[in-house]
Enzyme design. Structure first.
Site, short mmCIF file in Angstrom:
data_model
loop_
_atom_site.label_atom_id
_atom_site.label_comp_id
_atom_site.label_asym_id
_atom_site.label_seq_id
_atom_site.Cartn_x
_atom_site.Cartn_y
_atom_site.Cartn_z
N ASP A 51 38.28 -50.53 -7.88
CA ASP A 51 39.09 -51.41 -7.03
C ASP A 51 39.00 -52.86 -7.52
O ASP A 51 39.97 -53.59 -7.51
CB ASP A 51 38.62 -51.33 -5.58
CG ASP A 51 38.94 -49.96 -4.98
OD1 ASP A 51 39.85 -49.28 -5.52
OD2 ASP A 51 38.28 -49.56 -4.00
N CYS A 52 37.81 -53.25 -7.95
CA CYS A 52 37.63 -54.64 -8.39
C CYS A 52 37.99 -54.85 -9.86
O CYS A 52 38.29 -55.96 -10.28
CB CYS A 52 36.21 -55.10 -8.10
SG CYS A 52 34.94 -53.87 -8.44
#
Lengths: 402, 134
Positions: A139-140
């Site tokens: 996600d990051c």
């Protein structure tokens, strides 16, 4: 007369352009002519040097982020894998890593024309290299693949960090078998065809400070053509190796881990190496200044090639099998003459470490200090002189200051 | 005069004596630097021939008249000094003494007159500072 100097006094003289600096080669004849006491009284600093293949070398790189960001899982630079099991775009590139496509010793003996060491040399020389990175995506860090040409200049940070360099003494490699051996000590011809050695002898840093009285964490050094620091005792540091009466180890003993900003280094002193049948490596130039804090320290720097001995080891059996057997000891003076005697046999000898390179480094460092451009730094603690590891309590407090 | 030559022997003449005639009849000094001669197969030799100019030319003519192809040796081994790290690994591998260390400086020196173009140094040099040129 008892010679006593402090780092502060020496640095004050350097700053004033008045420091007396000689190389570890010059100090040998000086001490023999004038005596140790008189030489110690006049000399403030002795500079050392070595320029040889040092396999345990590599660089930490931060490649800079991509957009969107990536957390690299696998990284190749010109086909050479760099370890990226670190934060997002950090990686460690080792000198002996070879490309996946290299046939290695499947076609024996392999050429190893390119590897981590060559890549490091190219980066320092300002060349662009192909970066290929892959990841699984998070996600990051959503990006899964990045490919581009990149140069050292574009990387936010890059530092050389070598876990084991500048071995204090090393084996003289010979071959007792009936076939040619291809080793990290070069080509060894059968039946004692040749004897290869690899230190700079009297110029080599740790031969000049055998008990590590001045060299330790934080010692400022010449590294790869720029400035670096001793960062720790190196892997396989073995201070309790047997020693001669002059304190010099008779077998591979002390080692150092060194660090320095890659961006200020010079490709002349970081050279990719190809050892036939063995692999790739990096030739590293290192020079260490030794402050003459006492007569004892000067006495150790004044040890010459005829007083330094290396063990002769058979690389067909004793080394690969780790038997610990040696075929005796020879002096660096003999090794440098081009012939050594092993039992009844006269065997041609050759260096793998560049003596002219070592001499040039010691001379450069001498010049930097004479010009007041290079100050000496006091280590936080010296390299451990016993197997117990670092004696933090013996940190360079009272013993080394005033 | 003195010149390095490459001689190609067709398989039909490879078993005939040649060096004998060059030495005996033409009084040439023949130094065989490299030879690959096998019965009934095409052969190749690198030689250094020295003697009087007319004898030399007569020798070349003799070889050519017997079907041997004669070429001047154009391949050479070059020491790329800028790439050389001055280590010395090559000096115990070079069989002819062309690569040696100047003492006490311990600097590499390359004497191409002594080079027999065996090419061992090319891969023995960790810095790849020896190159073959044609």
């Amino acid at each position: 007369m008892l010679v006593k100097r402090t780092y502060e006094e020496i640095n004050a003289k350097i700053r004033a352009g008045k420091a007396v600096v000689v190389t570890a080669e010059e100090v040998v004849s000086m001490a023999r002519e004038r005596g140790v006491e008189e030489t110690a009284a006049s000399v403030d600093v002795v500079t050392t040097g070595t320029f040889g293949p040092m396999c345990s070398s590599g660089v930490f790189l931060n490649l800079g982020q991509t957009k969107p960001k990536i957390k690299i899982k696998e990284l190749y630079l010109n086909g050479v894998e760099a370890y990226s099991g670190l934060a997002a775009v950090d990686a460690y590139l080792g000198a002996t890593q070879i490309p996946e496509t290299d046939p290695a010793n499947k076609r024996y003996p392999g050429d190893f024309n390119y590897g981590g060491g060559h890549l490091i040399e190219e980066l320092v020389a300002g060349k662009e290299v192909l970066m290929e990175a892959t990841s699984y995506g998070t996600d990051c860090y959503p990006k899964k693949k990045a490919e581009k040409m990149i140069s050292l200049e574009e990387m936010p940070q890059a530092f050389l960090f070598n876990p084991r360099n500048a071995y204090q003494n090393y084996n003289v490699a010979v071959n007792l078998s009936d076939k040619t051996l291809y080793t990290y000590m070069g080509i060894l011809k059968p039946d004692l065809g040749n004897a290869n050695y690899s230190t700079a002898g009297q110029l080599s840093p740790l031969f000049n400070d055998p008990y590590y009285a001045t060299i330790g964490m934080g010692t400022k050094i010449f590294l790869g053509g720029g400035i670096g620091y001793v960062s720790w005792f190196g892997t396989q540091h073995a201070p309790e190796a047997p020693r001669g009466d002059n304190g010099v180890p008779l077998a591979p003993a002390g080692t150092m881990a060194v660090i320095g900003d890659l961006k200020q280094m010079d490709p002349r002193w970081l050279r990719g190496m190809s050892f036939l049948g063995y692999g790739a490596s990096l030739m590293v130039g290192i020079g260490i200044p030794i402050p003459i804090l006492s007569e004892e320290i000067l006495r150790h720097t004044a040890v010459g090639d005829d007083e330094i001995f290396a063990p002769v080891v058979d690389y067909s059996e004793a080394y690969p099998q780790g038997t610990g057997d040696t075929l005796g000891q020879v002096s660096y003076a003999e090794l440098k003459s081009g012939e050594i005697t092993i039992g009844e046999r006269v065997v041609p000898s050759a260096p793998l470490s560049s003596y002219p390179g070592a001499r040039e480094i010691a001379a450069m460092l001498k010049e930097w200090i004479q010009k007041g451009e290079f100050m000496l730094s006091r280590p936080a603690f010296t390299l451990p002189a016993t197997n117990e590891g670092v004696d933090y309590m013996k940190s360079v407090g009272p013993a080394f200051s005033e | 005069m003195r010149q390095k030559l490459v001689l190609h022997f067709p398989s039909t003449v490879v078993e005939q004596p040649f060096v004998y005639h060059l030495v005996k009849d033409m009084k040439l000094m023949v130094n065989i630097l490299k030879a690959n001669i096998n019965p009934r197969k095409e052969g190749r030799m690198v030689v250094e021939v020295s003697g009087e100019k007319e004898d030399f030319l007569e020798g070349v003519e003799f070889l050519q008249s017997r079907g041997v192809k004669v070429f001047p040796l154009e391949q050479e081994i070059v020491w790329v000094k800028e790439k050389c790290t001055q280590c010395g690994a090559c000096t115990v591998i070079c069989p002819s003494g062309a690569l040696s260390l100047k003492r006490p400086e311990m600097e590499i020196q390359f004497d191409d007159d002594k080079c027999i173009i065996c090419e061992y140094c090319i891969k023995a040099c960790p810095a790849r500072a020896m190159e073959a040129r044609y």
